[in-house]
Design a protein around this motif. Structure first.
Motif, PDB file in Angstrom:
ATOM      1  N   GLN A   1       0.848  -1.195   0.000  1.00 35.06           N
ATOM      2  CA  GLN A   1       0.000   0.000   0.000  1.00 35.06           C
ATOM      3  C   GLN A   1       0.888   1.252   0.000  1.00 35.06           C
ATOM      4  O   GLN A   1       0.654   2.190  -0.764  1.00 35.06           O
ATOM      5  N   ARG A   2       1.925   1.210   0.839  1.00 37.65           N
ATOM      6  CA  ARG A   2       2.818   2.365   0.957  1.00 37.65           C
ATOM      7  C   ARG A   2       3.557   2.613  -0.368  1.00 37.65           C
ATOM      8  O   ARG A   2       3.602   3.724  -0.879  1.00 37.65           O
ATOM      9  N   LYS A   3       4.096   1.526  -0.931  1.00 35.59           N
ATOM     10  CA  LYS A   3       4.854   1.673  -2.183  1.00 35.59           C
ATOM     11  C   LYS A   3       3.943   2.122  -3.325  1.00 35.59           C
ATOM     12  O   LYS A   3       4.331   2.945  -4.151  1.00 35.59           O
ATOM     13  N   ALA A   4       2.726   1.564  -3.357  1.00 33.86           N
ATOM     14  CA  ALA A   4       1.795   1.924  -4.434  1.00 33.86           C
ATOM     15  C   ALA A   4       1.434   3.407  -4.332  1.00 33.86           C
ATOM     16  O   ALA A   4       1.379   4.112  -5.337  1.00 33.86           O
ATOM     17  N   MET A   5       1.217   3.884  -3.104  1.00 29.36           N
ATOM     18  CA  MET A   5       0.887   5.300  -2.921  1.00 29.36           C
ATOM     19  C   MET A   5       2.057   6.178  -3.354  1.00 29.36           C
ATOM     20  O   MET A   5       1.862   7.227  -3.970  1.00 29.36           O
ATOM     21  N   GLU A   6       3.273   5.744  -3.050  1.00 33.34           N
ATOM     22  CA  GLU A   6       4.464   6.506  -3.458  1.00 33.34           C
ATOM     23  C   GLU A   6       4.513   6.647  -4.978  1.00 33.34           C
ATOM     24  O   GLU A   6       4.791   7.716  -5.508  1.00 33.34           O
ATOM     25  N   LEU A   7       4.244   5.526  -5.656  1.00 28.98           N
ATOM     26  CA  LEU A   7       4.249   5.560  -7.122  1.00 28.98           C
ATOM     27  C   LEU A   7       3.179   6.510  -7.648  1.00 28.98           C
ATOM     28  O   LEU A   7       3.427   7.291  -8.569  1.00 28.98           O
ATOM     29  N   LEU A   8       2.000   6.435  -7.047  1.00 28.41           N
ATOM     30  CA  LEU A   8       0.911   7.304  -7.503  1.00 28.41           C
ATOM     31  C   LEU A   8       1.285   8.776  -7.312  1.00 28.41           C
ATOM     32  O   LEU A   8       0.950   9.622  -8.131  1.00 28.41           O
ATOM     33  N   LYS A   9       1.996   9.070  -6.229  1.00 25.31           N
ATOM     34  CA  LYS A   9       2.439  10.445  -5.994  1.00 25.31           C
ATOM     35  C   LYS A   9       3.356  10.911  -7.115  1.00 25.31           C
ATOM     36  O   LYS A   9       3.212  11.990  -7.665  1.00 25.31           O
ATOM     37  N   ILE A  10       4.307  10.047  -7.455  1.00 18.72           N
ATOM     38  CA  ILE A  10       5.248  10.371  -8.521  1.00 18.72           C
ATOM     39  C   ILE A  10       4.507  10.710  -9.812  1.00 18.72           C
ATOM     40  O   ILE A  10       4.882  11.597 -10.559  1.00 18.72           O
ATOM     41  N   PHE A  11       3.438   9.967 -10.066  1.00 21.81           N
ATOM     42  CA  PHE A  11       2.701  10.138 -11.316  1.00 21.81           C
ATOM     43  C   PHE A  11       1.535  11.118 -11.167  1.00 21.81           C
ATOM     44  O   PHE A  11       0.689  11.201 -12.037  1.00 21.81           O
ATOM     45  N   ASN A  12       1.557  11.832 -10.034  1.00 25.49           N
ATOM     46  CA  ASN A  12       0.542  12.847  -9.816  1.00 25.49           C
ATOM     47  C   ASN A  12      -0.873  12.266  -9.853  1.00 25.49           C
ATOM     48  O   ASN A  12      -1.791  12.850 -10.403  1.00 25.49           O
ATOM     49  N   LEU A  13      -1.006  11.085  -9.307  1.00 26.16           N
ATOM     50  CA  LEU A  13      -2.296  10.406  -9.322  1.00 26.16           C
ATOM     51  C   LEU A  13      -2.798  10.075  -7.921  1.00 26.16           C
ATOM     52  O   LEU A  13      -3.768   9.348  -7.769  1.00 26.16           O
ATOM     53  N   GLU A  14      -2.106  10.609  -6.897  1.00 27.75           N
ATOM     54  CA  GLU A  14      -2.471  10.182  -5.540  1.00 27.75           C
ATOM     55  C   GLU A  14      -3.896  10.594  -5.159  1.00 27.75           C
ATOM     56  O   GLU A  14      -4.576   9.880  -4.435  1.00 27.75           O
ATOM     57  N   ASP A  15      -4.355  11.731  -5.712  1.00 35.55           N
ATOM     58  CA  ASP A  15      -5.733  12.158  -5.399  1.00 35.55           C
ATOM     59  C   ASP A  15      -6.768  11.261  -6.063  1.00 35.55           C
ATOM     60  O   ASP A  15      -7.940  11.296  -5.708  1.00 35.55           O
ATOM     61  N   LYS A  16      -6.320  10.482  -7.039  1.00 37.15           N
ATOM     62  CA  LYS A  16      -7.244   9.626  -7.792  1.00 37.15           C
ATOM     63  C   LYS A  16      -7.187   8.175  -7.316  1.00 37.15           C
ATOM     64  O   LYS A  16      -7.760   7.301  -7.943  1.00 37.15           O
TER      65      LYS A  16
END
Ligand SMILES: Nc1ncnc2c1ncn2[C@@H]1O[C@H](COP(=O)(O)OP(=O)(O)OP(=O)(O)O)[C@@H](O)[C@H]1O
Length: 255
Positions: A129-144
């Protein structure tokens, strides 16, 4: 040894030689382009590399290992990930679930511990979960993260597909026309993203793309396919000025 060594690779479909006597080498961390006209055989090369098709002849060595006979999931586990020309997400799952599936393919805890819900299972889940959220942040997708993938705009679905591929922690990332359907601004942003990914994740990238601004802008070396055969290879400048390439693919206007 190069990271990837494609040696005399061929693939026939009935009487059609889609890929013919292909030789490609990619070293650690390189950013390489694979271009050519429609139907030249580019996607077939990706399908051969990822175990979708069996070669008719020739071999693929990745990290010195012979890849013959490996299934697509085994290729992924060995450190090669791809995206598709037509985006293939788990469209009814959420954004974060799409990325977590990728981590599952690489997970360290066993099926037994998952089944028995052992502490190692929960630790593994939290880590993912933590790693996936980190990746989403990088791709500017964390809000989604909690949105269903199919509801994302096109450009974001493309970014999510790349994020998911990176979730499998590849050493080689195969991108099949990542700029397809993007507007010039999105393509420009994608160019920077590709450069950044290569550095940040310490991997090599093989890029199929028709957008020449992107290919010439990011690739260190380019291979040109025509009718399944390599007709040229070299730096972007060499490729731009190669008469064979201009005739077969680029036309006069790029020069
Ligand atoms: N499964 C298949 N069965 C039969 N022919 C196929 C198959 N897959 C690809 N081909 C043929 O092989 C050739 C190469 O196709 P491929 O999709 O690899 O080209 P491409 O360079 O990726 O084209 P594009 O730029 O349009 O995506 C084409 O003539 C295609 O019709």
């Amino acid at each position: 040894m190069p990271l990837l060594k494609i040696d005399k690779l061929s693939k026939s479909f009935g009487g059609l030689k889609a890929v013919s006597n292909l030789n490609i080498e990619i070293n650690d961390g390189e950013l390489i382009g694979l271009i050519g006209p429609n139907g030249a055989g580019k996607t077939t090369v990706f399908n051969l590399l990822t175990g979708v098709y069996e070669p008719t002849e020739g071999s693929v060595k990745f990290q010195s290992k012979d890849m013959r006979g490996l299934k697509p999931y085994q290729v992924t586990q060995s450190g090669m990930a791809r995206t598709f020309q037509n985006i293939r997400l788990f469209s009814d799952l959420t954004v974060i679930e799409n990325v977590k599936i990728a981590y599952h393919q690489r997970s360290s805890y066993s099926t037994l511990s998952a089944f028995l819900r052992l502490p190692s299972y929960y630790a593994g889940e939290e880590e993912m979960q933590r790693k996936a959220m980190e990746l989403l942040k990088i791709f500017n997708l964390e809000d989604k993260a909690e949105e269903v993938a199919k509801n994302l705009p096109y450009g974001e679905q493309r970014r999510l597909e790349i994020a998911r591929a990176l979730g499998t922690e590849p050493k080689l990332l195969l991108l099949d026309e990542p700029a397809a359907g993007m507007n010039p601004q999105e393509t420009h942003d994608l160019m920077n993203l590709i450069r950044w990914i290569r550095q940040q994740f310490n991997l090599a990238i093989l890029l199929i793309e028709h957008d020449m601004s992107l290919v010439m802008g990011v690739c260190e070396r380019i291979y040109v396919l025509d009718y399944g055969m390599i007709i040229a290879q070299g730096t972007p400048d060499e490729i731009k000025n190669n008469p064979k390439v201009i005739e077969a693919y680029l036309g006069e206007e790029v020069v």
